[in-house]
Enzyme design. Structure first.
Site, PDB file in Angstrom:
ATOM      1  N   GLU A  66       0.837  -1.197   0.000  1.00 34.48           N
ATOM      2  CA  GLU A  66       0.000   0.000   0.000  1.00 34.48           C
ATOM      3  C   GLU A  66       0.880   1.259   0.000  1.00 34.48           C
ATOM      4  OE1 GLU A  66      -3.617   1.632   2.950  1.00 34.48           O
ATOM      5  OE2 GLU A  66      -2.385  -0.107   3.494  1.00 34.48           O
ATOM      6  N   LYS A 126      -9.322   2.897  -1.762  1.00 37.26           N
ATOM      7  CA  LYS A 126      -9.566   2.149  -0.526  1.00 37.26           C
ATOM      8  C   LYS A 126     -10.933   2.526   0.034  1.00 37.26           C
ATOM      9  CE  LYS A 126      -7.079   1.055   3.790  1.00 37.26           C
ATOM     10  NZ  LYS A 126      -5.825   1.322   4.515  1.00 37.26           N
ATOM     11  N   CYS A 172      -5.706  -3.247   2.200  1.00 35.45           N
ATOM     12  CA  CYS A 172      -5.420  -3.389   3.621  1.00 35.45           C
ATOM     13  C   CYS A 172      -6.658  -3.526   4.494  1.00 35.45           C
ATOM     14  CB  CYS A 172      -4.553  -2.228   4.093  1.00 35.45           C
ATOM     15  SG  CYS A 172      -3.743  -2.552   5.699  1.00 35.45           S
TER      16      CYS A 172
END
Length: 635
Positions: free
Chosen positions: A45, A114, A168
């Site tokens: 990330e 995200k 994540c």
């Protein structure tokens, strides 16, 4: 190759906010992955800048250089084919997003923001970034191009290689985006991540990845930020994981100072087959109005070999010793529980078993013995019959007798030879003619004796036949084919040896010695006369081929619908140096022919407990017409 694709996770060296240095390390990692034959590689990330830049993410210079570097990195993928998934900050209007970029063929192909932004303890992403939740059907100007932008992107490379991306924390949520992406068709999920290391956190992360791959019936590839992120308050470990439908396929060693490359070959056809037949996958509809955009990519190459594939020669048998013991104990417990319930339900006074000194009857006897202990019955309630015939040897009969004595069961012996000779006379068969009738008369005589003694004693006949024999039809119809409860019916031959060995390990020395000699005895129905020296003459594996090959074929044919060409290739890799191509091909043809021809025996098999994902009962597992043609499989 045959649906296998090589997946990669790279954790590169990094300098926080040094975009040029990071770009060079990304390039190195990508080059290694491409040379290794990876179809796709995922990086951590925000790896273009470093995850731990903090308020430097508000600096336009950093954001602009990150965007330029993303285009430069994408250009490095030209002519390689390998897809790259990597992280960077994206400024769109007045909002900043934590995104994963997908690059292939020298260009950026899409950007995924995200969804779930952590904002607790050591993470303060909401201070810097905006969630991508609700961004669907949109695009963003990036350099000189307009790129698909949103959480609704599926990337399709053809050949069954379709993947999606989440980032994540997305995985740690109650409903990870990957769950819906998998329902939309993604067979692989790539996760650029930046997880800190705390005591026991890696174990939890590992289980998250493994379990999500199982729920999604997908591959899951995660690459987490490494040790060169800022250590002002926390440490990042560079954890990389690849899971495949609940199995941890590969894992790196955390805290590497020089970065790492992790590889695994994943069978995407197998994932598709599992979704087709093994679960309620398609009973989970997408929410009303939920749609995904499919972004076509260039076709990627399959794995050049099986070097990083999970392809054990004994797929039914766990390779790890402790795991194998645990699995065998669990299977044994399932067998015992199944038999105990049947005994209690029927009120059977006796358990009647034909004991030959071979693998299958030994395991059945051990199960019956433990069953009696569980329900508070004496071992003497087990009536074990040894029934010597024309092929019985001293070794097998001796082991059968010793086993019964050591377990304290009731042992009876009935010599079937006189009855068989009378039957030969009744039907006009020359006993010198050692044909199928010669063999099957003995098998049916034994079954008749078992059934009649069970009736006489108010008991039930415990069957001994195993999954391998059922698959091949290697039993006499209405002979050893039949019983009143078949405790071994879903256990393959290659696993039975280990089940007996597990019992031997916890048994007294004398019993353990007998069990281990049973394990070492060649598999045989002992229906043909013994050799001149009294040893076993009729060895099953010399007639039909090695059981470990048959079990390998059964696993791939039934569980994943693998085609014969693929099975050959997998067997060639798994048994390299053990069996030559001719042996594999000959045995495969025997397997296919017998599997189709002998279905009629499976259509009327006794009840028995299912212990694994493969069973051939017509009542709940394998439904197949008895007269189906095998032509297209053997052509």
């Amino acid at each position: 190759m045959f649906g296998f694709y090589r997946l990669a996770a790279v954790v590169p060296e990094l300098r926080v906010a040094d975009v040029d240095f990071n770009l060079s390390k990304l390039a190195e990692g990508y080059e290694k992955a491409a040379k290794a034959g990876a179809a796709a590689v995922v990086f951590p990330e925000l790896c273009i800048t470093g995850y731990s830049c903090g308020d430097l993410f508000f600096q336009r210079r950093l954001l602009e250089r990150a965007a330029e570097a993303a285009v430069e990195f994408a250009a490095l993928t030209a002519g390689k084919g390998t897809v790259a998934v990597f992280g960077l900050p994206l400024l769109r209007g007045d909002a900043l997003y934590n995104v994963a970029a997908v690059a292939q063929g020298g260009e950026l192909r899409g950007l995924v923001p995200k969804t779930l932004l952590p904002n607790y303890r050591e993470f303060y992403e909401k201070r810097h970034f905006r969630s991508g939740r609700g961004i669907v059907g949109e695009s963003v100007a990036f350099g000189a191009r307009s790129l698909p932008f949103g959480t609704d992107l599926l990337f399709d490379c053809g050949g069954g290689f379709q993947f999606a991306v989440e980032i994540c924390e997305d995985l740690w949520g109650v409903l990870p985006p990957s769950s819906l992406l998998a329902l939309g068709g993604a067979r692989a999920i790539f996760n650029p991540s930046a997880g800190t290391e705390l005591a026991a956190k890696a174990e939890y992360r590992r289980e998250l990845v493994r379990q999500q791959s199982a729920r999604c019936l997908a591959a899951y590839v995660l690459a987490s930020a490494g040790v060169h992120e800022s250590t002002t308050d926390v440490v990042f470990g560079g954890h990389a994981l690849i899971a495949d439908n609940g199995r941890l396929a590969a894992e790196n060693r955390r805290f590497a100072r020089k970065g790492s490359l992790l590889l695994a070959d994943v069978d995407f056809d197998r994932l598709g087959a599992a979704r087709l037949s093994e679960s309620s996958f398609h009973d989970n509809p997408l929410p009303e109005g939920k749609r995904f955009r499919t972004i076509p990519l260039d076709r990627v190459e399959g794995s050049p070999d099986f070097a990083f594939a999970y392809n054990p020669p004994r797929p039914f048998v766990p390779g790890d010793v402790e795991h194998r013991r645990e699995r065998c104990t669990e299977i044994f417990d399932i067998q015992c529980a199944g038999l105990a319930k049947r005994v209690e339900h029927t009120g059977a006074k006796k358990l009647v078993i034909g004991i030959s000194g071979g693998l299958d009857s030994t395991l059945a006897l051990l199960v019956a013995s433990e069953c009696c202990r569980l329900i508070g019955r004496p071992a003497s309630d087990i009536v074990a019959l040894t029934m010597p015939g024309f092929g019985t040897t001293g070794r097998t009969r001796g082991n059968a007798v010793k086993l019964c004595e050591l377990l304290g069961v009731t042992l009876r012996e009935v010599d079937i030879r006189p009855a068989c000779l009378r039957h030969f006379e009744d039907i006009g068969h020359d006993p010198a003619k050692l044909d199928t009738a010669y063999e099957n008369v003995q098998a049916r005589e034994r079954t008749q004796i078992l059934m009649d003694i069970a009736n006489e004693a108010g008991g039930m006949v415990v069957g001994t036949g195993d999954l391998s024999e059922i698959a091949l039809g290697w039993s006499t119809y209405n002979g050893d084919h039949m019983s009143m409860y078949a405790v071994n019916c879903s256990i393959p031959k290659t696993l039975i040896r280990f089940l007996i060995e597990t019992t031997a390990e916890r048994s007294a020395p004398e019993l353990a010695a007998v069990l281990r000699d049973v394990i070492d005895t060649p598999v045989s129905p002992e229906l043909l006369p013994a050799s001149a020296d009294g040893s076993i003459n009729q060895k099953t594996e010399e007639l039909i081929g090695p059981y470990e090959l048959h079990d390998f074929f059964l696993y791939h044919f039934i569980k994943y619908g693998a085609e014969p060409e693929k099975i050959r290739a997998l067997a060639g890799a798994a048994f390299a140096g053990v069996y030559d191509e001719e042996t594999i091909e000959r045995t495969l043809q025997i397997f296919l022919r017998r599997f189709f021809q002998q279905q009629f025996k499976r259509s009327c098999i006794p009840d028995g407990p299912k212990v694994g994902t493969i069973a051939l009962s017509p009542r709940g597992d394998w439904r197949m017409p008895s007269d189906a043609s095998d032509a297209i499989w053997r052509s």
